[in-house]
Design a protein around this motif. Structure first.
Motif, PDB file in Angstrom:
ATOM      1  N   GLY A   1       9.870   6.154  -8.366  1.00  0.00           N
ATOM      2  CA  GLY A   1      10.393   4.831  -8.044  1.00  0.00           C
ATOM      3  C   GLY A   1      11.415   4.874  -6.927  1.00  0.00           C
ATOM      4  O   GLY A   1      11.449   4.000  -6.053  1.00  0.00           O
ATOM      5  N   ARG A   2      12.251   5.912  -6.933  1.00  0.00           N
ATOM      6  CA  ARG A   2      13.256   6.061  -5.884  1.00  0.00           C
ATOM      7  C   ARG A   2      12.611   6.287  -4.523  1.00  0.00           C
ATOM      8  O   ARG A   2      12.989   5.669  -3.518  1.00  0.00           O
ATOM      9  N   LEU A   3      11.610   7.161  -4.481  1.00  0.00           N
ATOM     10  CA  LEU A   3      10.919   7.446  -3.225  1.00  0.00           C
ATOM     11  C   LEU A   3      10.194   6.204  -2.693  1.00  0.00           C
ATOM     12  O   LEU A   3      10.196   5.938  -1.492  1.00  0.00           O
ATOM     13  N   ALA A   4       9.582   5.459  -3.623  1.00  0.00           N
ATOM     14  CA  ALA A   4       8.887   4.236  -3.213  1.00  0.00           C
ATOM     15  C   ALA A   4       9.878   3.218  -2.659  1.00  0.00           C
ATOM     16  O   ALA A   4       9.611   2.544  -1.653  1.00  0.00           O
ATOM     17  N   GLY A   5      11.034   3.121  -3.308  1.00  0.00           N
ATOM     18  CA  GLY A   5      12.066   2.203  -2.821  1.00  0.00           C
ATOM     19  C   GLY A   5      12.570   2.580  -1.448  1.00  0.00           C
ATOM     20  O   GLY A   5      12.826   1.713  -0.604  1.00  0.00           O
ATOM     21  N   LEU A   6      12.699   3.863  -1.188  1.00  0.00           N
ATOM     22  CA  LEU A   6      13.138   4.323   0.128  1.00  0.00           C
ATOM     23  C   LEU A   6      12.109   3.975   1.203  1.00  0.00           C
ATOM     24  O   LEU A   6      12.462   3.548   2.305  1.00  0.00           O
TER      25      LEU A   6
ATOM     26  N   SER B   1       4.617  -1.968  -8.884  1.00  0.00           N
ATOM     27  CA  SER B   1       4.652  -0.639  -9.503  1.00  0.00           C
ATOM     28  C   SER B   1       6.086  -0.148  -9.653  1.00  0.00           C
ATOM     29  O   SER B   1       6.440   0.492 -10.656  1.00  0.00           O
ATOM     30  N   GLN B   2       6.922  -0.452  -8.661  1.00  0.00           N
ATOM     31  CA  GLN B   2       8.329  -0.067  -8.775  1.00  0.00           C
ATOM     32  C   GLN B   2       8.984  -0.746  -9.983  1.00  0.00           C
ATOM     33  O   GLN B   2       9.761  -0.127 -10.716  1.00  0.00           O
ATOM     34  N   ASP B   3       8.679  -2.021 -10.171  1.00  0.00           N
ATOM     35  CA  ASP B   3       9.236  -2.744 -11.324  1.00  0.00           C
ATOM     36  C   ASP B   3       8.753  -2.135 -12.643  1.00  0.00           C
ATOM     37  O   ASP B   3       9.527  -1.989 -13.599  1.00  0.00           O
TER      38      ASP B   3
ATOM     39  N   ASN C   1       0.807  -1.225   0.000  1.00  0.00           N
ATOM     40  CA  ASN C   1       0.000   0.000   0.000  1.00  0.00           C
ATOM     41  C   ASN C   1       0.839   1.274   0.000  1.00  0.00           C
ATOM     42  O   ASN C   1       0.334   2.343   0.344  1.00  0.00           O
ATOM     43  N   ILE C   2       2.097   1.157  -0.396  1.00  0.00           N
ATOM     44  CA  ILE C   2       2.960   2.346  -0.468  1.00  0.00           C
ATOM     45  C   ILE C   2       2.416   3.318  -1.523  1.00  0.00           C
ATOM     46  O   ILE C   2       2.055   2.920  -2.631  1.00  0.00           O
ATOM     47  N   LYS C   3       2.371   4.570  -1.148  1.00  0.00           N
ATOM     48  CA  LYS C   3       2.007   5.654  -2.066  1.00  0.00           C
ATOM     49  C   LYS C   3       3.064   6.746  -1.932  1.00  0.00           C
ATOM     50  O   LYS C   3       3.549   7.023  -0.827  1.00  0.00           O
ATOM     51  N   VAL C   4       3.430   7.360  -3.049  1.00  0.00           N
ATOM     52  CA  VAL C   4       4.375   8.480  -3.009  1.00  0.00           C
ATOM     53  C   VAL C   4       3.798   9.636  -3.820  1.00  0.00           C
ATOM     54  O   VAL C   4       3.148   9.430  -4.850  1.00  0.00           O
TER      55      VAL C   4
ATOM     56  N   GLN D   1       9.980   1.539   1.089  1.00  0.00           N
ATOM     57  CA  GLN D   1      10.024   0.091   1.302  1.00  0.00           C
ATOM     58  C   GLN D   1      11.214  -0.291   2.167  1.00  0.00           C
ATOM     59  O   GLN D   1      11.098  -1.128   3.063  1.00  0.00           O
ATOM     60  N   ALA D   2      12.358   0.333   1.917  1.00  0.00           N
ATOM     61  CA  ALA D   2      13.557   0.041   2.706  1.00  0.00           C
ATOM     62  C   ALA D   2      13.346   0.382   4.174  1.00  0.00           C
ATOM     63  O   ALA D   2      13.787  -0.335   5.065  1.00  0.00           O
ATOM     64  N   GLU D   3      12.644   1.495   4.430  1.00  0.00           N
ATOM     65  CA  GLU D   3      12.367   1.890   5.814  1.00  0.00           C
ATOM     66  C   GLU D   3      11.516   0.835   6.504  1.00  0.00           C
ATOM     67  O   GLU D   3      11.744   0.490   7.667  1.00  0.00           O
ATOM     68  N   LEU D   4      10.506   0.313   5.789  1.00  0.00           N
ATOM     69  CA  LEU D   4       9.646  -0.713   6.359  1.00  0.00           C
ATOM     70  C   LEU D   4      10.422  -1.998   6.602  1.00  0.00           C
ATOM     71  O   LEU D   4      10.204  -2.696   7.587  1.00  0.00           O
ATOM     72  N   TRP D   5      11.347  -2.300   5.715  1.00  0.00           N
ATOM     73  CA  TRP D   5      12.073  -3.570   5.790  1.00  0.00           C
ATOM     74  C   TRP D   5      13.028  -3.623   6.970  1.00  0.00           C
ATOM     75  O   TRP D   5      13.299  -4.684   7.521  1.00  0.00           O
ATOM     76  N   VAL D   6      13.552  -2.459   7.350  1.00  0.00           N
ATOM     77  CA  VAL D   6      14.520  -2.434   8.453  1.00  0.00           C
ATOM     78  C   VAL D   6      13.931  -1.816   9.703  1.00  0.00           C
ATOM     79  O   VAL D   6      14.657  -1.555  10.668  1.00  0.00           O
ATOM     80  N   GLU D   7      12.622  -1.602   9.710  1.00  0.00           N
ATOM     81  CA  GLU D   7      11.974  -0.976  10.874  1.00  0.00           C
ATOM     82  C   GLU D   7      12.204  -1.780  12.125  1.00  0.00           C
ATOM     83  O   GLU D   7      12.346  -1.269  13.231  1.00  0.00           O
ATOM     84  N   ASN D   8      12.258  -3.112  11.962  1.00  0.00           N
ATOM     85  CA  ASN D   8      12.542  -3.981  13.106  1.00  0.00           C
ATOM     86  C   ASN D   8      13.457  -5.094  12.611  1.00  0.00           C
ATOM     87  O   ASN D   8      13.008  -6.140  12.178  1.00  0.00           O
ATOM     88  N   LYS D   9      14.764  -4.868  12.665  1.00  0.00           N
ATOM     89  CA  LYS D   9      15.720  -5.810  12.094  1.00  0.00           C
ATOM     90  C   LYS D   9      15.638  -7.168  12.767  1.00  0.00           C
ATOM     91  O   LYS D   9      15.911  -8.182  12.156  1.00  0.00           O
ATOM     92  N   ASP D  10      15.244  -7.214  14.039  1.00  0.00           N
ATOM     93  CA  ASP D  10      15.218  -8.480  14.771  1.00  0.00           C
ATOM     94  C   ASP D  10      14.159  -9.420  14.220  1.00  0.00           C
ATOM     95  O   ASP D  10      14.188 -10.616  14.485  1.00  0.00           O
TER      96      ASP D  10
END
Length: 208
Positions: A190-195, A152-154, A136-139, A197-206
Motif C-alpha cells: 500500500g505504501r509503494l502504491a501510494g508513492l 486496492s489501496q483502500d 493501472n498502478i502495479k507494485v 500515485q503521488a509521483e503521478l499526481w505531482v508529475e506536472n503541478k501546473d
C-alpha cells in the motif's frame, strides 16, 4: 483560371502529365476533404487514442478549407473580370452599371503544429491520462505483484486495520491468483502504491 492554381496545386486532382482534372463548369476538382473527428468531443468522452493523428487531420482540414475558399475566389474573380470587360470604357454604361471591385484572395492560414492543435485540451488530457495511470498502478514485493489503484489501496488499509502483526490473509494478486500475504506485506504494498500515485499526481503541478 488555370494559370492561378499554383497556390492550391497540392489540393487539386491531377491527371496525366499533372494536368488538373476539371469538373462541373470546367472548374478544377479538389481532392476529397480529409475526414477526421472532433478532438474536443473525443477528449470529453475520454477517447485519447490517436489524438495526434486526428490533430494532423485537423491541420489538413484547415488547409483544405482554405484551398476551397481560394478556388471560390478564383471563380468570383473570373466572373468579375468578365463583367468588367463587357462594360464600355467609361466609368459606367448607359444603364448606370459600374465596374465591380475585384475580390481579395483569402489569406492562407499558417500550418499549425500538432502541439498547437492539442494545446487547448492539454490540461484535460493530462488529467484523464493521470486517472488512467493511477487505475493501472502495479507494485511488486517479494515476487508478488499487487494492484495499486486507489480502490486496492483502500482495501489494503482496511485489511491491515483488523490484522495482527503475525496474521496472514489470502489476497488476490494482479494476475488474479490468490496468495497468502502478511500484514507487513500489505502495508508495504500500500505504501509503494501510494508513492507511485503521488509521483503521478505531482508529475506536472501546473496541470492540477
Amino acid at each position: 483560371m488555370i494559370n492561378n492554381l499554383e497556390p492550391i496545386i497540392f489540393f487539386i486532382k491531377l491527371g496525366q502529365n499533372d494536368i488538373p482534372l476539371l469538373g462541373e463548369h470546367g472548374l478544377p476538382q479538389l481532392i476529397p476533404r480529409p475526414i477526421g473527428k472532433d478532438i474536443g468531443e473525443l477528449v470529453r468522452k475520454g477517447k485519447l487514442n490517436d489524438l495526434e493523428r486526428f490533430a494532423e487531420i485537423q491541420i489538413q482540414q484547415e488547409q483544405w478549407d482554405w484551398a476551397k475558399s481560394y478556388l471560390d475566389y478564383l471563380v468570383e474573380l473570373e466572373a468579375v473580370e468578365q463583367y468588367n470587360a463587357e462594360l464600355p470604357e467609361t466609368t459606367q454604361d448607359a444603364e448606370g452599371n459600374e465596374p465591380k471591385p475585384l475580390p481579395v484572395a483569402p489569406e492562407r492560414p499558417a500550418v499549425r503544429t500538432v502541439e498547437a492543435v492539442l494545446s487547448p485540451f492539454r490540461r484535460e488530457v493530462f488529467k484523464l491520462q493521470r486517472t488512467n495511470y493511477v487505475a493501472n498502478i502495479k507494485v511488486e514485493l517479494n515476487g508478488k505483484v499487487f494492484d495499486g489503484d486507489e480502490a486496492s489501496q483502500d482495501r489494503m488499509a482496511r485489511a491491515c486495520q483488523f490484522m495482527s502483526d503475525t496474521d496472514e490473509i489470502v489476497w488476490v494478486l494482479a494476475d488474479n491468483n490468490p496468495c497468502s500475504v502478511t500484514k507487513s506485506e500489505l502495508m508495504e504494498a500500500g505504501r509503494l502504491a501510494g508513492l507511485k500515485q503521488a509521483e503521478l499526481w505531482v508529475e506536472n503541478k501546473d496541470d492540477n
